[in-house]
Scaffold this active site. Structure first.
Site, PDB file in Angstrom:
ATOM      1  N   HIS A  43       5.905   1.624  -8.599  1.00  0.00           N
ATOM      2  CA  HIS A  43       5.828   0.508  -9.555  1.00  0.00           C
ATOM      3  C   HIS A  43       7.068  -0.380  -9.489  1.00  0.00           C
ATOM      4  CE1 HIS A  43       2.490   2.057 -12.463  1.00  0.00           C
ATOM      5  NE2 HIS A  43       2.089   1.934 -11.213  1.00  0.00           N
ATOM      6  N   HIS A  81      -2.705   9.747  -4.381  1.00  0.00           N
ATOM      7  CA  HIS A  81      -3.441  10.172  -5.577  1.00  0.00           C
ATOM      8  C   HIS A  81      -3.744  11.659  -5.644  1.00  0.00           C
ATOM      9  CE1 HIS A  81      -4.492   5.725  -5.929  1.00  0.00           C
ATOM     10  NE2 HIS A  81      -3.890   6.033  -7.047  1.00  0.00           N
ATOM     11  N   TYR A 132       1.681   5.303   0.935  1.00  0.00           N
ATOM     12  CA  TYR A 132       2.008   5.811  -0.407  1.00  0.00           C
ATOM     13  C   TYR A 132       0.776   5.939  -1.300  1.00  0.00           C
ATOM     14  CZ  TYR A 132       6.977   6.505  -0.142  1.00  0.00           C
ATOM     15  OH  TYR A 132       8.207   7.020   0.166  1.00  0.00           O
TER      16      TYR A 132
END
Lengths: 321, 604
Positions: free
Chosen positions: B152, B385, B382
């Site tokens: 993020h 999950h 990346y």
């Protein structure tokens, strides 16, 4: 029947020669125009040759843009539209057509054939385009650069002739990549066609006897070969394309097996030439101009109308593949 | 080199060239991960240099110069990441384009029907769906939250908007809800389009823009715009606004979600880390104010931000990474990345500017062969999950009681309620003592395969992960391997030894060159100790150091005049454990003996 050459570390090559296979491979999604240079030393060498057709700010000559490139699609459509109004364009280059007609008829002209063709092609883009022996030499240099002779290619680069030729062609084309491609590379196919016309005209009374459209059909030539790369392995019909194979589409060889001008010009393919209307008309007019003093009928002497040329629905030249 | 890479060029030294040749020979006989530790660590350095030379490609900036910056503010990070490079102010700025790790002609999506072939939904069901939870036993769940916390910081493609969706045909026996189908198909929204003018040299390569700053600047906490920063700040002593309970405030535009720099895809794991590092920021402000009483709110905020961001980067480099990639060579290399090699002679011989000898922080800034930007390929590797479990045991630190909770109930608008119900301390303890999922096939969390998100249609995130790589032109697995310097595989069995996986992949893909990147990465057999694939790791080798080496604030400006002596000491002397214990001292017994806070803690 395609054939494959694989020597690990040296070359990975597939040559495709039959019409159906050429069309299928040309249309295959993982077969790209851009060459990575992977697959062997020869693959790397060929990729390095094509890499020069990127200007210093990274722009790409139209014939080396990939199928999904939005600029290729836009440029192709725009150029196709600009070259679609054939008659005014041919009137613009009427003096060059007359000169070429003289060459076909007499085998001689005031200037070399290549210069005349280059100027005719250039004036389709810019009305005041002026070719010269130097500019034609530049075009020949670039054509030689793409030929498969490594020593000549080495010398062309080493001597600075390659860069000088690129600069000259780009200057004359005023930065227009399509014009540069047409006046440096694609024009060679027109030169070959006109030389064939001259050979045709030399024999008997062919010039008077053969109609322009028939002459066009007999002399229109496709590029000898077109280079692609298979990014991933895939079977395209019976052709097995291994990943990173250099793919040579032997277009001229395939055309001889299927004498349809539309095929020779990738008429129904994504990479059809934007000049598909104007170039056949130009060649037909050249033949007509050659016949002008040899007793062709008045009807035959009048300008050919575009819609008379049944080359194909979308018959491109060798200009852009 | 053409101006496509904005003039940047990689220059290899003599030693690098020599090592490159030597290691090509060595690697012909032996893989890097089977070499002795020091040789393997040098091998990683050789890989990195090759990747720096060949795997950085500029796609243009796609954005004008920032208005969030003015002269005189160059000693701080700008909110949007502009002017990190003073010569190339748009580099890494929020809104600028993602770069590429591969030559642009390699990054072209499949055309027509091939884009949806094979069906992403079928892959989701047959290769990705979790049947039984496969835990990653060397890690705790905080490691899973951490990587999302970091991503993020680095990138976001923005929230997809309706219109021109992909339509994925469904099998007759598919249980996808009828009300969610359009023309019998599952719909997946496309990535937000980049509508900025395209440079002519981009060719057929699609471009996308990063809505966040690309830099490692803790943008997830501080935001990527001046206005977002204003929203989160208290306006006093440089601090970030928190409630009377010391926790982050609620975002007035997203109820149930904390107000922070970037709060998309919010869940408890993120909330824990955000709250932790906001506390760290505010403690830093207090400490700076004590030492520099004349500093005003802005100065305190910006200095604390610099220090906090560097501390987070350090934790990621020398704790999280060796935690998930448990190989001795990597442990050595990551410590060398941050603080150099522990050999005095080697440090002296290589010189003070050498990144391998003295670490990247403080070494000269270098962009290598392209302007700095996060890359599409980086975002692809990346996609982690499977780290998320479908449920976890929430443990009370005081009583030891535990209750099993589903993750779907601790995310989105339920997050703050869940935090209040169980408490910051208990949840940190629970995250430290639960395992994340292993990053493997058949371990994709099922709640994400039928996931409701506000303002979006029902999502199958596994299918979305597949289609995202395809639509963005990220090469499929086999070509991806080749482009990062690995050999292509010829058969499915060469990819994986997971029982039955090769057969399933063969049935779905038919040819090994069609295997999707994500599937290949999840199927690939791992080097000893690794938590994710060696192929993904190649991108990681390049980009993990690039985030530091390209950033002026980690290199040329990693100095006391910018950070203060206090700040540099703070970064040197702290780690994840000290941060946790400073703000939640009750965790002491759980962390006792813990060498790495991302490994499982003591269950009390």
């Amino acid at each position: 029947m395609a054939f494959t050459i694989t020597i690990p570390g040296i070359i990975r090559l597939v040559v495709v020669r039959t019409p159906d296979e050429v069309l299928a491979v040309n249309d295959a999604s993982m077969v790209e125009r851009s060459l990575s240079g992977r697959g062997g030393l020869v693959n790397r060498s060929v990729a390095a040759k094509l890499a020069v057709f990127r200007t210093p700010d990274g722009d790409i000559w139209p014939a080396f843009r990939d199928r999904l490139d939005p600029l290729r699609v836009a440029h192709q459509a725009a150029l196709e539209a600009a070259l679609s109004d054939v008659r005014p364009l041919l009137r613009r280059i009427a003096p060059e057509i007359a000169e070429l007609g003289g060459y076909v008829r007499d085998g001689a002209a005031d200037r070399s054939l290549g210069v005349i063709v280059q100027q005719a092609v250039g004036r389709l883009f810019f009305a005041n385009y002026t070719a010269s022996e130097k500019s034609y030499y530049a075009a020949r240099t670039l054509q030689t650069w793409l030929s498969p002779w490594p020593l000549r290619a080495f010398w062309i680069r080493r001597s600075g002739a390659l860069q000088a030729s690129l600069d000259r062609i780009m200057d004359l084309s005023r930065g227009d990549m399509a014009c540069a491609h047409a006046t440096a590379l694609a024009m060679d196919n027109i030169v070959r066609s006109i030389k064939l016309m001259r050979r045709l005209a030399r024999h008997g009374d062919n010039l008077a006897k053969i109609e322009p459209l028939d002459a066009l059909a007999q002399t229109l030539r496709a590029p000898t070969r077109v280079v692609r790369e298979a990014r991933d392995e895939r079977h395209v019909g019976p052709v097995r394309l291994r990943a990173r194979s250099l793919v040579l589409l032997a277009v001229e060889s395939a055309r001889r097996q299927r004498p349809d001008p539309g095929f020779a010009l990738f008429a129904s393919a994504w990479n059809r030439c934007p000049a598909h209307g104007v170039v056949p008309a130009l060649l037909a007019d050249v033949w007509q101009a050659a016949r002008a003093d040899t007793g062709g009928s008045p009807e035959q002497r009048r300008d050919l109308q575009t819609d008379q040329i049944p080359v194909s629905k979308n018959p491109p030249t060798a200009a852009i593949r | 080199m053409s101006r496509r890479n904005d003039g940047f060029e990689f220059h290899a030294g003599l030693l690098q060239r020599l090592l490159d040749i030597v290691y090509r020979v060595i690697n012909f006989f032996e893989r890097w991960d089977r070499l002795p530790t020091l040789l393997a660590a040098v091998n990683l350095g050789v890989f990195r240099d090759r990747l720096r030379a060949h795997n950085l490609h500029h796609t243009g900036y796609g954005i004008g110069t920032s208005s969030d910056w003015s002269a005189g503010r160059e000693r701080w990070r700008s909110p949007d990441g502009s002017f990190n490079s003073l010569d190339h102010p748009r580099m890494g700025m929020a809104g600028s384009r993602f770069g590429r790790n591969f030559p642009l002609p390699e990054c072209v999506p499949d055309s027509g029907d091939e884009l949806l072939d094979p069906s992403p939904r079928e892959i989701s069901q047959k290769l990705l769906a979790r049947r039984t939870f496969i835990p990653a036993t060397k890690l705790n769940l905080l490691a899973a939250a951490w990587i999302q916390f970091e991503t993020h910081n680095w990138f976001s493609h923005g929230l997809p908007e309706p219109g021109n969706e992909f339509k994925i045909p469904l099998q007759p026996d598919d249980d996808w809800p009828e009300r969610q189908r359009v023309d019998g198909c599952m719909q997946i929204r496309r990535t937000l389009a980049d509508t900025t003018p395209r440079e002519t040299w981009l060719g057929a390569t699609p471009t996308f823009r990063n809505t966040n700053s690309h830099w490692w600047d803790a943008g997830q906490i501080y935001g990527s715009s001046h206005s977002r920063q204003a929203d989160i700040r208290s306006g006093t002593d440089g601090k970030i606004a928190v409630g009377p309970d010391g926790m982050l405030l609620e975002d007035p535009t997203h109820l149930g979600v904390d107000l922070t720099g970037f709060n998309d895809n919010w869940w408890v794991g993120l909330s824990l880390l955000h709250n932790l590092f906001v506390r760290e920021h505010n403690v830093l402000c207090d400490a700076l104010k004590e030492r520099y009483p004349a500093w005003h709110d802005e100065e305190l905020f910006q200095r604390a931000r610099l220090i906090n961001a560097a501390l987070i980067a350090k934790i990621h480099t020398i704790e999280w990474t060796p935690g998930i990639l448990g190989h001795p060579a990597l442990d050595f290399a990551m410590h060398a990345n941050w603080s150099g090699v522990p050999y005095r002679v080697m440090r002296a011989v290589l010189g003070k500017d050498n990144e391998a000898a003295h670490g990247i922080p403080g070494s000269p800034t270098d962009q290598h062969s392209a302007p700095y930007a996060m890359t599409e390929e980086f975002t692809s590797v990346y996609r982690l999950h499977p780290l998320l479990p479908d449920e976890m045991n929430v443990r009370r630190l005081d009583t030891g009681k535990q209750v099993c909770c589903e993750l779907v109930n601790m995310q989105g608008k339920s997050t703050r309620r869940f935090m209040e119900e169980h408490g910051f301390t208990n949840l940190l303890y629970s995250f430290g003592t639960n395992h994340p999922g292993a990053i493997r096939l058949h371990n994709f969390p099922n709640f994400l395969r039928r996931f409701e998100k506000v303002g979006q249609p029902l999502l199958d995130v596994a299918a979305i992960d597949i289609i995202r790589d395809r639509e963005r032109g990220v090469p499929r697995y086999n070509r991806f391997r080749e482009l990062v310097g690995k050999r292509r595989v010829e058969t499915f069995d060469e990819i994986t030894s997971i029982p039955g996986a090769a057969d399933k992949m063969r049935a779905i893909y038919k040819h090994v060159d069609r295997v999707d990147l994500l599937v290949g990465l999840l199927a690939e057999d791992l080097p000893e100790g690794f938590g994710f694939s060696d192929t993904a790791f190649r991108i990681f080798i390049l980009m993990a150091t690039r985030r530091l080496k390209s950033d002026r604030f980690f290199t040329d400006d990693y100095r006391p005049e910018i950070y203060t002596d206090f700040g540099l000491d703070w970064i040197n002397n702290n780690n994840m454990k000290s941060v946790l214990l400073r703000h939640v001292p009750q965790l002491g017994p759980a962390l006792e003996g813990a060498k790495n806070c991302f490994a499982p803690w003591n269950v009390l």
